[in-house]
Enzyme design. Sequence first.
Site, PDB file in Angstrom:
ATOM      1  N   ASN A 209       0.852  -1.198   0.000  1.00 39.50           N
ATOM      2  CA  ASN A 209       0.000   0.000   0.000  1.00 39.50           C
ATOM      3  C   ASN A 209       0.881   1.239   0.000  1.00 39.50           C
ATOM      4  O   ASN A 209       2.105   1.137  -0.065  1.00 39.50           O
ATOM      5  CB  ASN A 209      -0.947  -0.021   1.205  1.00 39.50           C
ATOM      6  CG  ASN A 209      -0.178  -0.077   2.514  1.00 39.50           C
ATOM      7  OD1 ASN A 209       0.581   0.822   2.843  1.00 39.50           O
ATOM      8  ND2 ASN A 209      -0.351  -1.169   3.254  1.00 39.50           N
ATOM      9  N   ASP A 278      -3.957  -6.071   4.951  1.00 38.79           N
ATOM     10  CA  ASP A 278      -4.996  -6.901   5.546  1.00 38.79           C
ATOM     11  C   ASP A 278      -5.058  -8.285   4.902  1.00 38.79           C
ATOM     12  O   ASP A 278      -5.571  -9.224   5.486  1.00 38.79           O
ATOM     13  CB  ASP A 278      -6.364  -6.222   5.396  1.00 38.79           C
ATOM     14  CG  ASP A 278      -6.479  -5.019   6.313  1.00 38.79           C
ATOM     15  OD1 ASP A 278      -6.090  -5.155   7.493  1.00 38.79           O
ATOM     16  OD2 ASP A 278      -6.917  -3.950   5.851  1.00 38.79           O
ATOM     17  N   LYS A 288      10.121 -16.975  -9.840  1.00 35.11           N
ATOM     18  CA  LYS A 288       9.375 -15.960 -10.583  1.00 35.11           C
ATOM     19  C   LYS A 288       8.297 -16.603 -11.474  1.00 35.11           C
ATOM     20  O   LYS A 288       8.597 -17.555 -12.199  1.00 35.11           O
ATOM     21  CB  LYS A 288      10.342 -15.146 -11.452  1.00 35.11           C
ATOM     22  CG  LYS A 288       9.655 -14.051 -12.220  1.00 35.11           C
ATOM     23  CD  LYS A 288      10.604 -13.310 -13.129  1.00 35.11           C
ATOM     24  CE  LYS A 288       9.845 -12.305 -13.961  1.00 35.11           C
ATOM     25  NZ  LYS A 288      10.659 -11.689 -14.982  1.00 35.11           N
ATOM     26  N   LYS A 337     -13.384   0.267  15.191  1.00 37.51           N
ATOM     27  CA  LYS A 337     -12.039  -0.323  15.357  1.00 37.51           C
ATOM     28  C   LYS A 337     -11.549  -0.138  16.794  1.00 37.51           C
ATOM     29  O   LYS A 337     -10.962  -1.041  17.376  1.00 37.51           O
ATOM     30  CB  LYS A 337     -11.045   0.313  14.369  1.00 37.51           C
ATOM     31  CG  LYS A 337     -11.267  -0.186  12.943  1.00 37.51           C
ATOM     32  CD  LYS A 337     -10.396   0.508  11.914  1.00 37.51           C
ATOM     33  CE  LYS A 337     -10.817   0.030  10.529  1.00 37.51           C
ATOM     34  NZ  LYS A 337     -10.215   0.765   9.432  1.00 37.51           N
TER      35      LYS A 337
HETATM   36  O1  PMT Z   1       3.016   6.201   6.443  1.00 38.12           O
HETATM   37  P1  PMT Z   1       2.451   7.510   5.924  1.00 38.12           P
HETATM   38  O2  PMT Z   1       2.658   7.696   4.446  1.00 38.12           O
HETATM   39  O3  PMT Z   1       2.909   8.677   6.755  1.00 38.12           O
HETATM   40  O4  PMT Z   1       0.851   7.427   6.094  1.00 38.12           O
HETATM   41  C1  PMT Z   1       0.263   7.468   7.350  1.00 38.12           C
HETATM   42  C2  PMT Z   1      -0.900   6.455   7.485  1.00 38.12           C
HETATM   43  C3  PMT Z   1      -2.023   6.855   6.548  1.00 38.12           C
HETATM   44  C4  PMT Z   1      -0.412   5.045   7.111  1.00 38.12           C
HETATM   45  C5  PMT Z   1      -1.343   6.484   8.997  1.00 38.12           C
HETATM   46  O5  PMT Z   1      -1.793   7.773   9.298  1.00 38.12           O
HETATM   47  C6  PMT Z   1      -2.454   5.468   9.240  1.00 38.12           C
HETATM   48  O6  PMT Z   1      -3.625   5.721   9.073  1.00 38.12           O
HETATM   49  N1  PMT Z   1      -2.081   4.215   9.669  1.00 38.12           N
HETATM   50  C7  PMT Z   1      -2.952   3.092   9.846  1.00 38.12           C
HETATM   51  C8  PMT Z   1      -3.196   2.425   8.518  1.00 38.12           C
HETATM   52  C9  PMT Z   1      -4.119   1.235   8.652  1.00 38.12           C
HETATM   53  O7  PMT Z   1      -3.696   0.114   8.412  1.00 38.12           O
HETATM   54  O8  PMT Z   1      -5.318   1.489   9.103  1.00 38.12           O
HETATM   55  P2  PMT Z   1      -6.509   0.393   9.295  1.00 38.12           P
HETATM   56  O9  PMT Z   1      -7.716   1.195   9.542  1.00 38.12           O
HETATM   57  O10 PMT Z   1      -6.513  -0.546   8.143  1.00 38.12           O
HETATM   58  O11 PMT Z   1      -6.066  -0.427  10.568  1.00 38.12           O
HETATM   59  C10 PMT Z   1      -6.502  -0.101  11.898  1.00 38.12           C
HETATM   60  C11 PMT Z   1      -5.388  -0.364  12.890  1.00 38.12           C
HETATM   61  O12 PMT Z   1      -5.102  -1.771  12.955  1.00 38.12           O
HETATM   62  C12 PMT Z   1      -4.075   0.310  12.549  1.00 38.12           C
HETATM   63  O13 PMT Z   1      -3.510   0.817  13.739  1.00 38.12           O
HETATM   64  C13 PMT Z   1      -3.224  -0.811  11.970  1.00 38.12           C
HETATM   65  O14 PMT Z   1      -1.829  -0.604  12.252  1.00 38.12           O
HETATM   66  C14 PMT Z   1      -3.749  -2.037  12.703  1.00 38.12           C
HETATM   67  N2  PMT Z   1      -3.707  -3.287  11.914  1.00 38.12           N
HETATM   68  C15 PMT Z   1      -4.333  -3.374  10.722  1.00 38.12           C
HETATM   69  C16 PMT Z   1      -4.311  -4.558  10.012  1.00 38.12           C
HETATM   70  C17 PMT Z   1      -3.608  -5.664  10.543  1.00 38.12           C
HETATM   71  N3  PMT Z   1      -3.542  -6.812   9.893  1.00 38.12           N
HETATM   72  N4  PMT Z   1      -2.989  -5.558  11.738  1.00 38.12           N
HETATM   73  C18 PMT Z   1      -3.042  -4.386  12.434  1.00 38.12           C
HETATM   74  O15 PMT Z   1      -2.470  -4.308  13.517  1.00 38.12           O
END
Ligand code: PMT
Length: 404
Positions: A209, A278, A288, A337
């Site tokens: 991503n 995710d 490859k 969340k």
């Molecule tokens: O890195 P930059 O370019 O500065 O961008 C910043 C950002 C947009 C990445 C940051 O501000 C941000 O939003 N980070 C969280 C991104 C994310 O994965 O969000 P989510 O809504 O999908 O996940 C919710 C939370 O669960 C997050 O804290 C994530 O780290 C965590 N997560 C998600 C999926 C997973 N498999 N395990 C997790 O722990």
Amino acid sequence: MAALNGRRILLGVTGGIAAFKAAALTSLLVKEGAEVRVVMTENATKFVAPLTFQTLSGNPVHIDMFSPHLWQPEHVSLADWSELFVIAPATANVIGKLANGIADDLLTTVALAASCPLLIAPAMNDNMWRHPAVQANLKTLEERGAFIIPPGYGRLACGREGRGRMAEPEVIVEAIGMALTPKDLEGVNVLVTAGPTREYIDPIRFVTNRSSGKMGFALARAARDRGARVKLITGPTPLPPPPFIPTVRVETAEEMREAVLEGFEEADVVIMAAAVADFRPEEALPLKLKKDQVSELNLKLVPTPDILAELGKRKGDRILVGFAAETDRLIENALQKLRSKNLDLIVANNVLEPGAGFESDTNIVTLIDGTGKAERLPLMSKYEVAHKVLDRVAAMLKGDARKG
Ligand code: PMT
């Protein structure tokens, strides 16, 4: 706002070839908004002309002990004026004088008269750096509260490779920021995640991503500046490692999970800014995948472990901060969340908003606490956002704000 806006920094330059890097340092400090005054030793003026520092700092350069145009002895006025004294480069000779309280020129006399924090960026030949006398002098200075910015490894002016190169100006600026920040997170262990993960299809292709790591790195730097013991776990990013922060680099969600779980035991606070993928391809091919082997490609994706949800189940007394990257129904999705992952705070950002989310140096976030109360913050730099998040963490650690 620049990070060092209005801060009064006295830069001491001593006689080594690295004095030329002190010019770049002056320029960076001025760019960060600091007011810079420069004091040079006579020897330093043999390497770089005072006019260079005068031009870059916009202030006269001080070399002489006895300037007739000042009402106060100059060492006293400079010492009283400065919020921080950084000596860069610091030669072995000057380090020896400082450790022994010798004051035989303006720079060393100011160092005795100043009560502000002292930062020393040594620069010398590697044999001199290793010499027990130099190491003992540095230890003495450290014990008295000076912060030593360790020299780097590389090609030295004498032509050899070794440790002794003055730290880069960017690293010295970080150390100055650190020294000038109040320490309300002293002794707190903070684990921060940053960046994307890569989920491999084959050895050369992956699903990922847009995360650059900037938000997570800003959080790690801000926590470090406030005195926390920070560990940073980051997915792939071209950002240079933040100085003075132990950093673990990982690639996949599974690797990030392992690294986070390893750091979790000793963490008091966990902040997950990483954009963990995710989903991952069900199978990562060992070789490859050739274009002519398939007419079309259907990737079967399976969920990766939700690291934060796992931490939420066993959080104990720890403070858990998550991020929510959303494109619609920001508050509703973020709240969901916060609750499902058992978080104390969630930082919600709409990644479609200009100036927010991925890649930019700024962000626009809404902080939602355990009670569901939301505070929308205006556009600000990611470092400023990081401090706002840490303000909440510091309040929770004081025990007065976990429940809102
Ligand atoms: O890195 P930059 O370019 O500065 O961008 C910043 C950002 C947009 C990445 C940051 O501000 C941000 O939003 N980070 C969280 C991104 C994310 O994965 O969000 P989510 O809504 O999908 O996940 C919710 C939370 O669960 C997050 O804290 C994530 O780290 C965590 N997560 C998600 C999926 C997973 N498999 N395990 C997790 O722990």
